[in-house]
Motif scaffolding. Structure first.
Motif, PDB file in Angstrom:
ATOM      1  N   GLU C 178      -9.347   5.851 -23.611  1.00 20.94           N
ATOM      2  CA  GLU C 178      -8.091   6.552 -23.840  1.00 20.94           C
ATOM      3  C   GLU C 178      -7.056   6.213 -22.772  1.00 20.94           C
ATOM      4  N   GLU C 179      -5.839   5.954 -23.228  1.00 22.32           N
ATOM      5  CA  GLU C 179      -4.720   5.749 -22.335  1.00 22.32           C
ATOM      6  C   GLU C 179      -4.112   7.100 -21.960  1.00 22.32           C
ATOM      7  N   VAL C 180      -3.556   7.205 -20.751  1.00 23.86           N
ATOM      8  CA  VAL C 180      -2.830   8.418 -20.394  1.00 23.86           C
ATOM      9  C   VAL C 180      -1.494   8.427 -21.132  1.00 23.86           C
ATOM     10  N   GLU C 181      -1.218   9.519 -21.863  1.00 23.96           N
ATOM     11  CA  GLU C 181       0.063   9.628 -22.572  1.00 23.96           C
ATOM     12  C   GLU C 181       1.016  10.404 -21.685  1.00 23.96           C
ATOM     13  N   TRP C 182       1.945   9.669 -21.054  1.00 26.62           N
ATOM     14  CA  TRP C 182       2.739  10.274 -19.986  1.00 26.62           C
ATOM     15  C   TRP C 182       3.673  11.368 -20.474  1.00 26.62           C
ATOM     16  N   ASP C 183       4.175  11.228 -21.726  1.00 30.15           N
ATOM     17  CA  ASP C 183       5.056  12.286 -22.220  1.00 30.15           C
ATOM     18  C   ASP C 183       4.279  13.595 -22.356  1.00 30.15           C
ATOM     19  N   ARG C 184       3.005  13.488 -22.766  1.00 27.44           N
ATOM     20  CA  ARG C 184       2.209  14.707 -22.899  1.00 27.44           C
ATOM     21  C   ARG C 184       1.830  15.270 -21.533  1.00 27.44           C
ATOM     22  N   VAL C 185       1.725  14.408 -20.502  1.00 28.29           N
ATOM     23  CA  VAL C 185       1.483  14.910 -19.141  1.00 28.29           C
ATOM     24  C   VAL C 185       2.675  15.753 -18.691  1.00 28.29           C
ATOM     25  N   LEU C 186       3.902  15.252 -18.998  1.00 29.58           N
ATOM     26  CA  LEU C 186       5.111  16.012 -18.637  1.00 29.58           C
ATOM     27  C   LEU C 186       5.120  17.346 -19.380  1.00 29.58           C
ATOM     28  N   MET C 187       4.777  17.320 -20.652  1.00 29.70           N
ATOM     29  CA  MET C 187       4.710  18.561 -21.415  1.00 29.70           C
ATOM     30  C   MET C 187       3.663  19.498 -20.797  1.00 29.70           C
ATOM     31  N   GLY C 188       2.541  18.916 -20.326  1.00 33.52           N
ATOM     32  CA  GLY C 188       1.509  19.717 -19.670  1.00 33.52           C
ATOM     33  C   GLY C 188       2.056  20.411 -18.430  1.00 33.52           C
ATOM     34  N   GLY C 226       4.831  22.326  -7.609  1.00 32.18           N
ATOM     35  CA  GLY C 226       3.370  22.477  -7.463  1.00 32.18           C
ATOM     36  C   GLY C 226       2.646  22.242  -8.777  1.00 32.18           C
ATOM     37  N   GLY C 227       3.218  22.770  -9.859  1.00 30.25           N
ATOM     38  CA  GLY C 227       2.608  22.580 -11.170  1.00 30.25           C
ATOM     39  C   GLY C 227       2.580  21.110 -11.557  1.00 30.25           C
ATOM     40  N   ALA C 228       3.686  20.399 -11.264  1.00 28.13           N
ATOM     41  CA  ALA C 228       3.750  18.980 -11.581  1.00 28.13           C
ATOM     42  C   ALA C 228       2.729  18.204 -10.748  1.00 28.13           C
ATOM     43  N   ILE C 229       2.651  18.525  -9.457  1.00 29.34           N
ATOM     44  CA  ILE C 229       1.693  17.841  -8.580  1.00 29.34           C
ATOM     45  C   ILE C 229       0.275  18.097  -9.063  1.00 29.34           C
ATOM     46  N   GLY C 230      -0.001  19.338  -9.412  1.00 28.11           N
ATOM     47  CA  GLY C 230      -1.338  19.669  -9.896  1.00 28.11           C
ATOM     48  C   GLY C 230      -1.678  18.886 -11.152  1.00 28.11           C
ATOM     49  N   THR C 231      -0.722  18.844 -12.086  1.00 28.50           N
ATOM     50  CA  THR C 231      -0.982  18.165 -13.355  1.00 28.50           C
ATOM     51  C   THR C 231      -1.234  16.678 -13.130  1.00 28.50           C
ATOM     52  N   PHE C 232      -0.423  16.061 -12.272  1.00 24.01           N
ATOM     53  CA  PHE C 232      -0.604  14.627 -12.040  1.00 24.01           C
ATOM     54  C   PHE C 232      -1.870  14.345 -11.220  1.00 24.01           C
ATOM     55  N   THR C 233      -2.158  15.223 -10.237  1.00 24.58           N
ATOM     56  CA  THR C 233      -3.381  15.029  -9.445  1.00 24.58           C
ATOM     57  C   THR C 233      -4.618  15.100 -10.332  1.00 24.58           C
ATOM     58  N   SER C 234      -4.539  15.957 -11.360  1.00 26.33           N
ATOM     59  CA  SER C 234      -5.724  16.152 -12.197  1.00 26.33           C
ATOM     60  C   SER C 234      -6.118  14.865 -12.909  1.00 26.33           C
ATOM     61  N   LEU C 235      -5.169  13.954 -13.115  1.00 24.87           N
ATOM     62  CA  LEU C 235      -5.512  12.685 -13.752  1.00 24.87           C
ATOM     63  C   LEU C 235      -6.479  11.894 -12.879  1.00 24.87           C
ATOM     64  N   VAL C 236      -6.432  12.172 -11.550  1.00 26.35           N
ATOM     65  CA  VAL C 236      -7.322  11.462 -10.621  1.00 26.35           C
ATOM     66  C   VAL C 236      -8.699  12.133 -10.561  1.00 26.35           C
ATOM     67  N   VAL C 237      -8.716  13.448 -10.613  1.00 30.01           N
ATOM     68  CA  VAL C 237      -9.986  14.152 -10.384  1.00 30.01           C
ATOM     69  C   VAL C 237     -10.666  14.637 -11.661  1.00 30.01           C
ATOM     70  N   SER C 239     -11.758  13.251 -15.882  1.00 30.94           N
ATOM     71  CA  SER C 239     -11.894  12.015 -16.638  1.00 30.94           C
ATOM     72  C   SER C 239     -11.439  12.238 -18.074  1.00 30.94           C
ATOM     73  N   ALA C 240     -11.151  11.163 -18.772  1.00 28.89           N
ATOM     74  CA  ALA C 240     -10.657  11.247 -20.136  1.00 28.89           C
ATOM     75  C   ALA C 240     -11.715  11.905 -21.026  1.00 28.89           C
ATOM     76  N   PRO C 241     -11.377  12.605 -22.122  1.00 25.35           N
ATOM     77  CA  PRO C 241     -10.022  12.796 -22.642  1.00 25.35           C
ATOM     78  C   PRO C 241      -9.258  13.840 -21.847  1.00 25.35           C
ATOM     79  N   TYR C 242      -7.930  13.667 -21.825  1.00 25.24           N
ATOM     80  CA  TYR C 242      -7.109  14.526 -20.979  1.00 25.24           C
ATOM     81  C   TYR C 242      -6.460  15.670 -21.759  1.00 25.24           C
ATOM     82  N   SER C 243      -7.135  16.189 -22.774  1.00 28.47           N
ATOM     83  CA  SER C 243      -6.493  17.232 -23.578  1.00 28.47           C
ATOM     84  C   SER C 243      -6.194  18.470 -22.732  1.00 28.47           C
ATOM     85  N   ALA C 244      -7.078  18.778 -21.746  1.00 29.05           N
ATOM     86  CA  ALA C 244      -6.819  19.936 -20.891  1.00 29.05           C
ATOM     87  C   ALA C 244      -5.583  19.700 -20.028  1.00 29.05           C
TER      88      ALA C 244
END
Lengths: 332, 332, 332
Positions: C178-188, C226-237, C239-244
């Motif tokens: 799975e690729e990271v869908e960046w628009d959905r990360v922003l929505m997250g 903080g919310g944005a940092i948390g959401t982006f950091t979670s991509l590192v810690v 694993s896919a799928p990133y629905s959460a």
């Protein structure tokens, strides 16, 4: 009676008095006669548990002396009540959880656990003392949990007998349709008294209540009320079959939780209400901790009572410090 | 030597000294020469662990500066000893627990963990400082546990190779009949020295002992005694096969536990006895925590030492505050 | 506005104001108008959660009165913000974790949990107050964890429907590619605002941000960052799928972590940096706690935020006490 001049007595008598007071201190009673009656109850209910309580207390007094505890703390039995529980709970629960009879190494573990519980008592007492909150029986809980996990790691546990597992399965199947048997719930309330020491025996429970009542009726009533509340609350937070409820296992945390508030607070109507809430709280925590402890094959001991009561006492101190009794002895 | 005038030296030298002192501080030694010898030992025993220790220390000094730590705390290496362990333990244990070689992301995790451990050090230091109790290596334990769980959540762990599992099963079957090999238990006592840094190597252990002995013979003896007690106690609280005992894994908590009491207390016979008890205590706690941590696929790190020593020090302070050394440096 | 003279108003209005302030206090905003806008958002996002927040607050005010809390603490909503979370999180997460619709007993549990969270708030407040550190939403976490475990023990959980499990399996299989869908990360990141109250809804998140922005733009920005940092950091810690990640579940701890530092510290560049670090830290802790909590079938609630922020605040106080705002209201 709590101020009975015993310092002048000779050594062995001092030790005996400290042992007896320690047994009674488990339910906040500081009185050697009450302790003697309770010890009788323990010996009748479960001989090993009674012997264990005395043996563990003797080790504890020795360790307390090595650690330079003040004399009045030792003689009031405050260093011994956690070891007393170590001494009753290990002989009572070891056969149930390890499916093996008591052996010499288990008794050696018991004595070591008693010694450790004194160290933990001193350590936690120092940490929590700053907040003016007692550690209750946390030292017993911590030391005994460690020992149970150690004994399991050392390969003491035998596999559970087939029969027991099978009958459990059957009762679980019947569970959903089971009716609550109210007379057995009442019996469970009474049995919960002895379950504080992990002894399931009606004569033991009665003797403990008599011993405590002699010294402090109000405290005994608060404890008993707490045990009843805990037992009845457990019907809400556990599911059928209710055999554990009937054997008093669900009541002993409420029993102690009720006493803990009654002992450290001035006995007013409002504080009696708080004692009841604390008993409900302890039962909720017990239901919550149970699955986590079962996963590690541990009993919950009196952790629920300790955690709930530490928070509840901290809460009430924060809200109304004048409610705290200056020098807790008995409510009377 | 601990009071060596180093504040006047230029920046890089200050950093090097802080790094070296931080390595020695793991076993309570505040001396750059000892640290240098220990670093040599680490590099010989496990190159990655040695490099990791230095890298983690550099990050830690930077973070400590950002957090405005006082200069003397940084230069005594107190902000670095948890990061040093982060830097040695992650490279040493990652391949074992994740069945994968070290990679660049793991090194980045290592540096982040080092930074977090400094924050935890400051936070716990503040909370426990009120009780005059040090946090020991708890910051390392907390930060590294979090990182190991994070890396697992991020999918870093490869499945365990079949061969390893199979050979484990075989040795478990042979377990019950296995005799204790006493020469290997003694070797385990020596190896436990290096296992503090998660490095299993005789030259490393020897160099660490030499480095520490140069600065403080009493402390070194107390630590070594603790390691021996821990290793021998583990024969009681674990079951065969004893391969972990022989490799020193069961001794390092006792090693630190012995040193922790020797360092913070005046060296009397009574306190030496307490140091021994603390080593036994730490080994009991290790046996208790092991199954819980294994369930989460985590090593126990030095949690057993920390928990035991915090309680033991709190206990001894409560009982006899005059025993605490006013300004702990070395027992001599 | 924070000092609005409301003590003169009549009872019901006082209660309403306390309820509304309590809702806003979840993200450190002490303002009834903000609370009203947020309540609107909650009601739109999840009707039960909105009703639950109000019901839990009313119980909390009653309990706070029984516990003799000072009037200004109650009216500032400080006793209510943990109950507010109890009231929104139980209705929102119960159907997900127990695979069953809300029922009357669940609502009774909700009210009891709210009452307990006030007791825990008072207790922890007393214990941590000595260290001048707030308990944040720990009372909510403790009380709700206990209740979830209780309800499970009482047999409330239905088996997970087959379909859900199956679709999970499928997405897990696809995961690695799975690729990271960046628009959905922003929505997250945006959804993470509402996820603080366990409500996943864009209008709800927007209304909450508007309500908070009215009172304190700096605080709102720090939270959102903080919310944005948390959401982006979670991509590192994770694993896919990133629905959460896409649904905002990984951002709400960072959101609170950012606000917690911004609220209690003077808003300087350095403290903004610390707020960011705290958001990363909270996300790491969340990744670490998740598998442990999943093993007990529990959500992590806001434990990661609380644990991280208690340590981070203790760390920064230790390092630079002058950075702490004397009387935290809003950064402006």
């Amino acid at each position: 009676l709590a101020k009975y001049p015993w310092v002048s007595l000779v050594g062995p008598l001092k030790v005996i008095e400290s042992v007896l007071r320690g047994i009674a201190q488990v339910m906040f009673v500081n009185n050697p006669l009450s302790g003697l009656i309770m010890l009788l109850g323990l010996l009748i209910g479960n001989l090993s548990a009674g012997v264990g309580a005395v043996a563990a207390s003797l080790v504890a007094i020795l360790v307390a002396k090595v650690l330079n505890f003040p004399d009045e703390v030792i003689s009031a039995g405050l260093t011994n009540f956690s070891p007393v529980l170590v001494g009753t709970v290990i002989p009572a629960l070891y056969p149930v959880f390890f499916h093996a009879p008591l052996s010499v190494p288990v008794w050696l573990y018991l004595l070591a656990t008693s010694a450790f519980s004194v160290v933990v008592f001193a350590g936690l007492g120092n940490l929590l003392g700053l907040h003016k909150i007692p550690a209750y029986t946390l030292p017993f809980n911590v030391a005994t949990s460690i020992t149970f996990l150690c004994m399991r790691a050392a390969g003491y546990a035998l596999p559970a007998p087939e029969a027991a597992t099978a009958s459990n399965d059957t009762s679980l199947l019947q569970g959903d349709e089971e009716e609550v048997e109210w007379d057995r719930v009442l019996m469970g309330t009474l049995l919960s008294v002895g379950q504080v020491w992990a002894v399931e025996s009606v004569p033991c429970s009665v003797l403990i209540l008599v011993g405590a009542f002699l010294c402090s009726p109000i405290l005994t009533l608060a404890c008993f009320l707490g045990g009843a509340i805990g037992t009845f609350t457990s019907l809400v937070v556990s599911s059928a079959p209710y055999s554990a409820v009937y054997s008093g296992v669900w009541g002993y945390n409420g029993f102690l939780a009720g006493g803990a508030i009654a002992f450290f607070m001035i006995p007013t109507g409002r504080n009696l209400f708080l004692a009841s809430v604390n008993a409900v709280f302890a039962t909720f925590i017990m239901a919550a901790l149970l699955p986590v402890f079962v996963a590690n094959q541990l009993p919950v001991f009196t952790f629920p009572f300790c955690l709930g009561s530490v928070l509840m006492l901290a809460a009430t101190i924060a809200a109304a410090p004048e409610n705290l009794v200056a020098s807790p002895s008995t409510p009377e």
